[in-house]
Design a protein around this motif. Structure first.
Motif, PDB file in Angstrom:
ATOM      1  N   PRO A 195       0.828  -1.214   0.000  1.00 28.00           N
ATOM      2  CA  PRO A 195       0.000   0.000   0.000  1.00 28.00           C
ATOM      3  C   PRO A 195       0.866   1.271   0.000  1.00 28.00           C
ATOM      4  O   PRO A 195       0.512   2.258  -0.644  1.00 28.00           O
ATOM      5  N   LYS A 196       1.992   1.227   0.680  1.00 29.34           N
ATOM      6  CA  LYS A 196       2.859   2.420   0.736  1.00 29.34           C
ATOM      7  C   LYS A 196       3.442   2.724  -0.652  1.00 29.34           C
ATOM      8  O   LYS A 196       3.468   3.886  -1.081  1.00 29.34           O
ATOM      9  N   GLU A 197       3.864   1.686  -1.344  1.00 28.05           N
ATOM     10  CA  GLU A 197       4.430   1.893  -2.688  1.00 28.05           C
ATOM     11  C   GLU A 197       3.383   2.464  -3.648  1.00 28.05           C
ATOM     12  O   GLU A 197       3.663   3.377  -4.426  1.00 28.05           O
ATOM     13  N   VAL A 198       2.181   1.912  -3.572  1.00 30.31           N
ATOM     14  CA  VAL A 198       1.125   2.394  -4.473  1.00 30.31           C
ATOM     15  C   VAL A 198       0.654   3.783  -4.031  1.00 30.31           C
ATOM     16  O   VAL A 198       0.340   4.638  -4.864  1.00 30.31           O
ATOM     17  N   GLY A 199       0.651   4.012  -2.717  1.00 31.36           N
ATOM     18  CA  GLY A 199       0.259   5.323  -2.188  1.00 31.36           C
ATOM     19  C   GLY A 199       1.124   6.433  -2.771  1.00 31.36           C
ATOM     20  O   GLY A 199       0.640   7.531  -3.055  1.00 31.36           O
ATOM     21  N   GLU A 200       2.386   6.141  -2.978  1.00 29.38           N
ATOM     22  CA  GLU A 200       3.281   7.151  -3.559  1.00 29.38           C
ATOM     23  C   GLU A 200       2.877   7.470  -5.005  1.00 29.38           C
ATOM     24  O   GLU A 200       2.940   8.620  -5.438  1.00 29.38           O
ATOM     25  N   ILE A 201       2.444   6.435  -5.735  1.00 24.97           N
ATOM     26  CA  ILE A 201       1.991   6.674  -7.121  1.00 24.97           C
ATOM     27  C   ILE A 201       0.691   7.492  -7.096  1.00 24.97           C
ATOM     28  O   ILE A 201       0.517   8.438  -7.867  1.00 24.97           O
ATOM     29  N   VAL A 202      -0.218   7.103  -6.186  1.00 19.62           N
ATOM     30  CA  VAL A 202      -1.516   7.800  -6.093  1.00 19.62           C
ATOM     31  C   VAL A 202      -1.275   9.282  -5.784  1.00 19.62           C
ATOM     32  O   VAL A 202      -1.890  10.173  -6.394  1.00 19.62           O
TER      33      VAL A 202
END
Ligand SMILES: [Fe+2]
Ligand SMILES: [Fe+2]
Length: 264
Positions: free
Chosen positions: A176-183
């Motif tokens: 979730p943290k990795e995708v949160g950065e993209i979001v």
């Protein structure tokens, strides 16, 4: 459409280094994912404009007679917002999201190639919207209704496929943290059209966006006041107002350049 088996070895680019073992880290359901909400906004627009066109056609003998000049202006203004929104959505996927996914996932090719067909629909629609006329024998509304249905019929399965394949794969291979950065890169893109964020919040609902989505993505509360609030206001005042006017058959009130209604 059924979901895919994220554990199938064919999806991994390098299973030893990047295994598909991150699913349990995701606390919010896929329905609350930003990607799903982005699609909900576009689904809302597809549906809303279909209704607006149907109401307009009904007022003009099934769309075979020329509409009023204000109706054409409303359609063209709404369309410009939708066109900018969809292009930005595709760009987010093609240039920001998918390249990161491909570092670990053999990304389903169709999810990207679909965009070409959808862009062809957009080009056709752009021509039809631009050619609308309040004079002459034919208004073009009937043709626009048909083209919109065809576009919608291709868009909805594309979203469903991204949600049934891309989303589960993303959550298996990325935290979730990795995708949160993209979001955050996507939501904070200063070049994104304001209609995109305005629509995203409008169709999610302001309360849900502020109370559920912003904390979920780790976005500080004050960003609402710095950025998001004005985009929602703009979207409702300038864009949703066009749909409402077309559905109701009532010319929209003029608005000032900052997006606020000049008539209370
Ligand atoms: Fe897409
Ligand atoms: Fe998409």
């Amino acid at each position: 459409m059924g979901s895919i088996d994220t554990q199938d070895a064919r999806w991994a680019v390098d299973a030893a280094t990047f295994p598909a073992d991150k699913e349990a880290l995701w606390k919010h359901p896929m329905e609350q994912d930003g990607w799903m909400h982005a699609h909900n906004a576009l689904r809302g627009e597809l549906e809303g404009f279909e209704q607006a066109l149907a109401s307009t056609a009904e007022r003009w003998s099934g769309g075979t007679k020329p509409p009023a000049a204000w109706e054409i202006a409303a359609i063209q203004q709404w369309w410009a917002a939708h066109e900018a929104h969809v292009h930005s959505h595709h760009t987010n996927e093609d240039e920001i999201f998918n390249p990161v996914m491909k570092e670990r996932i053999s990304w389903p090719e169709k999810l990207e190639t679909d965009h070409e067909g959808l862009v062809a629909h957009l080009e056709k629609l752009k021509g039809l919207v631009g050619a609308l006329s309040a004079e002459g024998a034919s208004s073009g509304i009937a043709e626009l209704c048909t083209a919109w249905s065809a576009y919608k019929d291709d868009m909805l399965p594309h979203f469903a496929e991204e949600e049934a394949q891309g989303l589960p794969l993303c959550r298996a291979f990325f935290t979730p943290k990795e995708v949160g950065e993209i979001v955050q890169r996507i939501l904070g893109n200063p070049d994104a059209p304001k209609e995109e964020m305005g629509s995203f919040i409008h169709y999610m609902g302001e309360d849900h966006f502020r109370k559920v989505f912003m904390p979920q993505e780790g976005i500080p509360f004050f960003v609402w006041f710095l950025d998001f609030k004005a985009k929602l206001s703009y979207y409702r005042t300038r864009i949703i107002s066009q749909l409402d006017a077309l559905k109701d058959g009532i010319e929209p009130a003029p608005v000032s350049n900052d997006g606020w209604c000049t008539i209370s």
